[in-house]
Design a protein around this motif. Structure first.
Motif, short mmCIF file in Angstrom:
data_model
loop_
_atom_site.label_atom_id
_atom_site.label_comp_id
_atom_site.label_asym_id
_atom_site.label_seq_id
_atom_site.Cartn_x
_atom_site.Cartn_y
_atom_site.Cartn_z
N THR A 153 -2.36 -8.35 0.58
CA THR A 153 -3.41 -7.10 0.80
C THR A 153 -3.09 -6.16 1.54
O THR A 153 -2.89 -6.16 2.46
CB THR A 153 -4.47 -7.54 1.11
OG1 THR A 153 -5.29 -8.44 0.90
CG2 THR A 153 -5.54 -6.72 1.41
N ARG A 155 -3.65 -2.67 2.82
CA ARG A 155 -4.85 -1.22 2.92
C ARG A 155 -4.19 -0.42 3.59
O ARG A 155 -3.17 0.28 4.15
CB ARG A 155 -5.59 -2.43 3.90
CG ARG A 155 -6.19 -3.84 4.11
CD ARG A 155 -6.83 -3.94 5.98
NE ARG A 155 -7.80 -3.12 5.43
CZ ARG A 155 -9.01 -3.08 5.60
NH1 ARG A 155 -9.31 -4.25 5.13
NH2 ARG A 155 -10.04 -2.12 6.19
N LYS A 156 -5.00 0.79 2.72
CA LYS A 156 -3.85 2.48 2.81
C LYS A 156 -5.49 3.07 3.78
O LYS A 156 -6.57 3.29 2.82
CB LYS A 156 -3.52 2.85 1.65
CG LYS A 156 -1.99 1.67 0.72
CD LYS A 156 -1.51 2.30 -0.33
CE LYS A 156 -0.42 1.20 -0.61
NZ LYS A 156 -0.65 1.80 -2.33
N GLU A 157 -5.45 3.83 3.80
CA GLU A 157 -5.81 4.45 4.49
C GLU A 157 -6.55 6.48 3.75
O GLU A 157 -4.76 6.77 3.30
CB GLU A 157 -5.37 5.55 5.69
CG GLU A 157 -6.21 4.48 7.18
CD GLU A 157 -6.08 5.08 8.29
OE1 GLU A 157 -4.87 5.42 8.59
OE2 GLU A 157 -6.20 4.41 9.38
N GLU A 166 -14.75 1.51 1.62
CA GLU A 166 -14.27 1.01 1.22
C GLU A 166 -13.24 0.52 0.03
O GLU A 166 -14.90 -0.05 -0.74
CB GLU A 166 -13.22 -0.76 1.77
CG GLU A 166 -13.00 -0.50 3.79
CD GLU A 166 -12.97 -1.76 4.21
OE1 GLU A 166 -12.01 -2.99 3.37
OE2 GLU A 166 -12.17 -2.48 5.16
N VAL A 168 -11.58 -1.47 -3.36
CA VAL A 168 -10.34 -2.08 -4.35
C VAL A 168 -9.24 -0.84 -4.81
O VAL A 168 -10.68 -1.26 -6.70
CB VAL A 168 -10.77 -3.18 -4.72
CG1 VAL A 168 -9.57 -3.77 -5.31
CG2 VAL A 168 -11.79 -4.19 -3.81
N VAL A 209 -6.75 -2.27 -0.37
CA VAL A 209 -7.77 -1.87 -0.15
C VAL A 209 -7.31 -0.08 0.14
O VAL A 209 -6.80 0.12 1.59
CB VAL A 209 -8.50 -2.76 0.50
CG1 VAL A 209 -9.32 -2.36 1.35
CG2 VAL A 209 -8.20 -4.36 -0.44
N VAL A 211 -9.61 2.60 2.84
CA VAL A 211 -9.90 2.41 3.55
C VAL A 211 -10.40 3.73 3.53
O VAL A 211 -9.49 4.89 4.38
CB VAL A 211 -9.36 1.65 4.85
CG1 VAL A 211 -10.17 2.08 6.27
CG2 VAL A 211 -9.00 0.25 4.64
N GLY A 251 1.58 1.58 3.84
CA GLY A 251 -0.20 1.13 3.50
C GLY A 251 0.43 0.33 4.90
O GLY A 251 1.42 -0.01 5.87
N THR A 253 0.47 -3.93 6.00
CA THR A 253 0.30 -5.68 5.28
C THR A 253 -0.14 -6.36 5.46
O THR A 253 0.42 -6.63 7.08
CB THR A 253 1.44 -5.05 4.25
OG1 THR A 253 1.98 -4.85 3.34
CG2 THR A 253 1.56 -6.69 3.52
#
Length: 355
Positions: A153, A155-157, A166, A168, A209, A211, A251, A253
């Motif tokens: 997964t 996560r990218k701001e 958030e 997906v 995801v 963010v 991002g 991880t």
């Protein structure tokens, strides 16, 4: 420090049509399908490991085994030679330079013989590109299995979403690792299972995801707000540029498993960043599916980073064949030496699907 090859190294494009036909036939001869076993070890392991000056690493995903592209093609030093080695009817190609006899080919391919193996020609016989080395192991057969590769997964701001929200962007999907073993049985019992090849048949898809980091919008609109809209438009170009920049980030991880957790902690403790870890996970996942014994059937590229030959990693430890920490340290040094950084290697991989 590892010995790194320059990107402008000798090319294999000068190989003759007959040579390339042998490469293709070697790859086509590889038959893969499954095996569970106890006492598993790599059949391409030589006890006297010496780091040799040959190609370093290239991808085994996307194009079948990537035998004719990437570093395997461009990073050779000296006159390249391809020798086919057939073991119990299954063929792989050993890539190298300055082959002299059968033993030199087996050494370059990290191929260990068992006492009862039959080898043709003899170990001391001279070889050239017309030579096919045949090894027969009585009572053993090739079996193949597929295992799942977990997805990560990421996560990218992004400021295109309000802070705290958030979304997906991409659903994760498991990959497939295909492993072929040379299995010896006694009745229904597995006596030994030696790895012939293991490769990423299908790379997993990361779950992405988004963010939110933006400012929450006030749904109440006044005339004053409307009147000032033209003023806000003046800065919209800048906001869009910032949003695009945020979205272009590779991002953060989330580690999966002990190997990734160690890699994450080690990198951050030694000056690395979350982006370096994300780049590491992406490359290693696509190269080897995080299998320290991943073996490319068309060349013998080996390990997490698919070093070619695997003995390159001996520069970072005698336990290079099984220790994922040794392999990762070699990988990071290789990326920095060849591309300037881990993220530099990631950017090159994204553009070329090898590194």
């Amino acid at each position: 420090m590892a010995t790194h090859h320059k990107a402008e190294g000798p090319s294999l494009r000068s190989l003759s049509k007959r040579q390339w036909m042998r490469i293709v036939s070697g790859v086509a001869g590889v038959g893969l399908v499954a095996a569970a076993g106890i006492a598993t070890s790599n059949i391409y392991r030589h006890s006297d490991v010496v780091a040799t000056d040959q190609p370093t690493a290239y991808s085994i995903t996307d194009d079948t085994y990537a035998a004719s592209r990437g570093n395997a093609r461009e990073a050779l030093d000296g006159d390249p030679t391809y020798i086919n080695v057939t073991i119990n009817g299954k063929t792989r190609t050993v890539l190298g330079t300055d082959f002299t006899d059968v033993k030199s080919v087996l050494d370059a391919g990290d191929i260990t013989l068992e006492p009862e193996d039959t080898v043709t020609p003899a170990l001391t016989d001279k070889v050239d590109e017309s030579t096919t080395i045949t090894i027969e192991r009585a009572g053993a057969q090739m079996e193949t299995e597929e295992t799942k590769i977990p997805f990560n997964t990421v996560r990218k701001e992004t400021d295109s979403l309000p802070k705290g929200e958030e979304k997906v962007e991409t659903e994760g999907e498991e990959g497939i690792m295909e492993k072929t073993n040379l299995v010896t049985r006694s009745g229904d019992k597995v006596v030994s299972s030696n790895t012939f090849a293991s490769w990423v048949k299908k790379a997993p898809v990361e779950k992405v995801v988004l963010v939110g980091t933006g400012v929450a919008q006030d749904t109440t609109t006044t005339q004053q707000d409307t009147d000032s809209s033209s003023d806000s438009n003046a800065s919209s170009g800048s906001d869009a540029s910032q949003s695009q920049s945020a979205n272009s980030s590779i991002g953060t991880t989330v580690p999966v498993g002990d190997m990734q957790q160690w890699a994450h902690d080690y990198l951050l403790a030694n000056g690395g960043s979350e982006a370096d870890f994300t780049a590491t996970v992406y490359i290693i996942t696509h190269e080897s599916g995080w299998s320290p014994t991943a073996t490319n059937p068309s060349s013998g590229a080996y390990g997490l980073a698919q070093a070619l030959p695997g003995s390159k990693m001996a520069s970072h430890g005698a336990d290079w064949a099984t220790n994922y920490q040794t392999q990762l340290k070699w990988f990071w040094d290789y990326c920095k030496g060849r591309y300037g950084s881990i993220q530099g290697a990631y950017a090159f991989w994204q553009a070329n699907h090898w590194y």
